[in-house]
Design a protein around this motif. Structure first.
Motif, PDB file in Angstrom:
ATOM      1  N   GLN A   1       0.808  -1.218   0.000  1.00  0.00           N
ATOM      2  CA  GLN A   1       0.000   0.000   0.000  1.00  0.00           C
ATOM      3  C   GLN A   1       0.840   1.266   0.000  1.00  0.00           C
ATOM      4  O   GLN A   1       0.461   2.268  -0.604  1.00  0.00           O
ATOM      5  N   SER A   2       1.980   1.230   0.683  1.00  0.00           N
ATOM      6  CA  SER A   2       2.849   2.410   0.709  1.00  0.00           C
ATOM      7  C   SER A   2       4.248   2.013   1.172  1.00  0.00           C
ATOM      8  O   SER A   2       4.433   0.992   1.842  1.00  0.00           O
ATOM      9  N   ARG A   3       5.228   2.834   0.780  1.00  0.00           N
ATOM     10  CA  ARG A   3       6.623   2.686   1.176  1.00  0.00           C
ATOM     11  C   ARG A   3       7.147   4.066   1.562  1.00  0.00           C
ATOM     12  O   ARG A   3       6.862   5.041   0.878  1.00  0.00           O
ATOM     13  N   ARG A   4       7.939   4.136   2.623  1.00  0.00           N
ATOM     14  CA  ARG A   4       8.515   5.423   3.004  1.00  0.00           C
ATOM     15  C   ARG A   4       9.912   5.242   3.580  1.00  0.00           C
ATOM     16  O   ARG A   4      10.154   4.324   4.362  1.00  0.00           O
ATOM     17  N   ASN A   5      10.817   6.123   3.176  1.00  0.00           N
ATOM     18  CA  ASN A   5      12.106   6.262   3.817  1.00  0.00           C
ATOM     19  C   ASN A   5      11.974   7.420   4.802  1.00  0.00           C
ATOM     20  O   ASN A   5      11.726   8.565   4.404  1.00  0.00           O
ATOM     21  N   LEU A   6      12.134   7.123   6.098  1.00  0.00           N
ATOM     22  CA  LEU A   6      11.861   8.119   7.135  1.00  0.00           C
ATOM     23  C   LEU A   6      13.060   8.986   7.480  1.00  0.00           C
ATOM     24  O   LEU A   6      12.946   9.906   8.290  1.00  0.00           O
ATOM     25  N   GLY A   7      14.221   8.704   6.880  1.00  0.00           N
ATOM     26  CA  GLY A   7      15.432   9.409   7.266  1.00  0.00           C
ATOM     27  C   GLY A   7      16.130   8.676   8.386  1.00  0.00           C
ATOM     28  O   GLY A   7      15.686   7.626   8.854  1.00  0.00           O
ATOM     29  N   ASN A   8      17.260   9.228   8.867  1.00  0.00           N
ATOM     30  CA  ASN A   8      18.096   8.461   9.787  1.00  0.00           C
ATOM     31  C   ASN A   8      17.858   8.729  11.266  1.00  0.00           C
ATOM     32  O   ASN A   8      18.266   7.931  12.108  1.00  0.00           O
ATOM     33  N   GLY A   9      17.247   9.830  11.634  1.00  0.00           N
ATOM     34  CA  GLY A   9      16.975  10.103  13.045  1.00  0.00           C
ATOM     35  C   GLY A   9      18.209  10.080  13.922  1.00  0.00           C
ATOM     36  O   GLY A   9      18.132   9.789  15.125  1.00  0.00           O
TER      37      GLY A   9
ATOM     38  N   ASP B   1      18.946   4.709   7.467  1.00  0.00           N
ATOM     39  CA  ASP B   1      17.591   5.243   7.419  1.00  0.00           C
ATOM     40  C   ASP B   1      16.601   4.222   7.953  1.00  0.00           C
ATOM     41  O   ASP B   1      16.780   3.009   7.790  1.00  0.00           O
ATOM     42  N   ALA B   2      15.550   4.700   8.582  1.00  0.00           N
ATOM     43  CA  ALA B   2      14.435   3.845   8.974  1.00  0.00           C
ATOM     44  C   ALA B   2      13.506   3.685   7.776  1.00  0.00           C
ATOM     45  O   ALA B   2      13.197   4.655   7.081  1.00  0.00           O
ATOM     46  N   LEU B   3      13.073   2.456   7.515  1.00  0.00           N
ATOM     47  CA  LEU B   3      12.204   2.160   6.374  1.00  0.00           C
ATOM     48  C   LEU B   3      10.853   1.671   6.863  1.00  0.00           C
ATOM     49  O   LEU B   3      10.753   0.899   7.820  1.00  0.00           O
ATOM     50  N   GLU B   4       9.815   2.114   6.160  1.00  0.00           N
ATOM     51  CA  GLU B   4       8.439   1.767   6.524  1.00  0.00           C
ATOM     52  C   GLU B   4       7.699   1.218   5.316  1.00  0.00           C
ATOM     53  O   GLU B   4       7.845   1.748   4.202  1.00  0.00           O
ATOM     54  N   VAL B   5       6.910   0.174   5.542  1.00  0.00           N
ATOM     55  CA  VAL B   5       6.047  -0.380   4.495  1.00  0.00           C
ATOM     56  C   VAL B   5       4.692  -0.695   5.113  1.00  0.00           C
ATOM     57  O   VAL B   5       4.602  -1.199   6.224  1.00  0.00           O
ATOM     58  N   VAL B   6       3.645  -0.386   4.362  1.00  0.00           N
ATOM     59  CA  VAL B   6       2.282  -0.834   4.713  1.00  0.00           C
ATOM     60  C   VAL B   6       1.895  -1.863   3.655  1.00  0.00           C
ATOM     61  O   VAL B   6       1.943  -1.568   2.453  1.00  0.00           O
ATOM     62  N   ILE B   7       1.501  -3.051   4.101  1.00  0.00           N
ATOM     63  CA  ILE B   7       1.253  -4.151   3.176  1.00  0.00           C
ATOM     64  C   ILE B   7       0.053  -4.971   3.650  1.00  0.00           C
ATOM     65  O   ILE B   7      -0.173  -5.129   4.849  1.00  0.00           O
ATOM     66  N   ARG B   8      -0.720  -5.461   2.694  1.00  0.00           N
ATOM     67  CA  ARG B   8      -1.854  -6.343   3.001  1.00  0.00           C
ATOM     68  C   ARG B   8      -1.386  -7.790   2.870  1.00  0.00           C
ATOM     69  O   ARG B   8      -1.019  -8.237   1.789  1.00  0.00           O
ATOM     70  N   LEU B   9      -1.404  -8.527   3.961  1.00  0.00           N
ATOM     71  CA  LEU B   9      -0.913  -9.907   3.987  1.00  0.00           C
ATOM     72  C   LEU B   9      -2.085 -10.884   3.926  1.00  0.00           C
ATOM     73  O   LEU B   9      -3.167 -10.594   4.420  1.00  0.00           O
TER      74      LEU B   9
END
Length: 372
Positions: free
Chosen positions: A351-359, A364-372
């Motif tokens: 559904q979505s992918r995001r690179n959140l930066g390194n904080g 970098d922190a990586l985020e994914v929203v996925i339907r399993l």
């Protein structure tokens, strides 16, 4: 075998579960022993392989032959223990991955073709058989949407008392901001010596449970939505001598959703050094051992998510081998792209992918929203 050897699995399971599984296996084997002799007959499969054939063309064991009775004990559910990077696929291609839970059971069972890499080392890997695959979505319907995060925290530098001592909670604040509207279901951390501190910095300590593994890896999960079915850590690789920090593990946990009862197998990995080599046993062996861990511990109806800092870029043997059996749904940019998220589902299920930066980290922190 030496029970302290790093190659052996360290899993958290109850003794009573093992006793039940052994009892079930013993009963099953006893039933097989009472079967008619025809139970030992197998289809004739070529000249020279058959001791003697019956009238229906089946091989029948003679006294001098060994009839193999393979008994696989049913897995006992362990709920007793506790009440854009990546590939792009068309919708048509993803439709080909849809398969019922019943049809996926064989593909999820780990089985090899006999090829090996890293012979002579404890981390030797066995190649999966051609028909072993985890690229299957288990449900024909919409699926269950989950939000996941992977984050290497650069602990010694970002949190070290003699260095930046947490940098004002910068990593935790990054997580809090990214999950402000929609909370993460699962988070996998590498180089994480105290996951509780990270959650406190994010103001999320009361909302998340944790599964802490060795090798400074940890999983955090949303307690209001999920509970742990089982968890463990398998040793799968080791750094090469020129950049040796130790062995490397695959931390895993199975979760059940409290409302839908859907299950998710979440695995967290920090890969061997030097970067891109696959470590002591090589890139193929590392990938095969990761796949073996999933194929050994996951159930056929689990949604699968594998995250981590693999210390391996997209064109390495490790990632190429993993991508043959799993969907690579997102890859970061740090160190040439060594952070990845894999799943049994891909394409339009993401559904979505995001690179959140390194904080404040070097990853970098990586985020994914996925339907399993």
């Amino acid at each position: 075998q030496d029970p302290t050897h790093p190659a052996l699995t360290r899993s958290h399971s109850a003794t009573r579960t093992g006793v039940k599984m052994r009892s079930v296996a013993a009963i099953a084997f006893g039933v097989l022993l009472r079967c008619e002799p025809a139970a030992a007959a197998t289809p004739a499969s070529g000249a020279g392989r058959c001791a003697t054939a019956d009238g229906e063309g089946r091989c029948v064991a003679r006294a001098m032959d060994h009839a193999l009775l393979q008994v696989v004990a049913p897995r006992v559910h362990e709920e007793l223990l506790e009440s854009p990077g990546g590939e792009e696929m068309s919708a048509e291609a993803v439709d080909g991955d849809y398969m019922s839970a019943e049809a996926t059971m064989f593909q999820f069972r780990w089985h090899t073709n006999g090829k090996t890499e890293g012979d002579g080392n404890w981390c030797r890997g066995f190649a999966p058989s051609a028909d072993f695959t985890l690229r299957r979505c288990n449900y024909l319907e919409k699926g269950h949407e989950v939000k996941v995060l992977t984050y290497n925290l650069f602990w010694w530098n970002l949190y070290g008392a003699g260095f930046r001592d947490g940098n004002g909670g910068s990593a935790g604040k990054l997580i809090a901001d990214a999950g402000n509207k929609y909370k993460y279901d699962f988070m996998g951390f590498q180089e994480c010596d105290d996951v509780g501190r990270v959650l406190r910095d994010a103001g999320l300590e009361s909302e998340y449970g944790t599964v802490v593994g060795s090798h400074s890896v940890a999983i955090a999960y949303r307690k209001s939505e999920w509970y742990v079915i089982a968890s463990g850590l398998d040793e799968i690789a080791e750094d090469r001598p020129e950049q040796w920090w130790g062995t490397r593990g695959a931390q895993w946990a199975r979760f059940r959703n409290k409302k839908t009862k859907r299950s998710v197998f979440f695995m967290n990995h920090h890969g061997p050094l030097p970067v891109g080599t696959g470590g002591r046993c090589g890139g193929d062996a590392t990938a095969w051992n990761l796949l073996k861990t999933i194929g050994t511990h996951a159930q056929g109806d689990d949604g699968i998510v594998l995250v981590g800092d693999f210390n391996a870029g997209s064109v390495t043997r490790t990632v190429e081998e993993l991508t043959k059996r799993l969907h690579r749904v997102y890859t970061g940019k740090s160190f040439g792209g060594v952070d990845h998220i894999f799943s049994n589902c891909g394409g339009n299920r993401v559904q979505s992918r995001r690179n959140l930066g390194n904080g404040g980290s070097d990853h970098d922190a990586l985020e994914v929203v996925i339907r399993l």
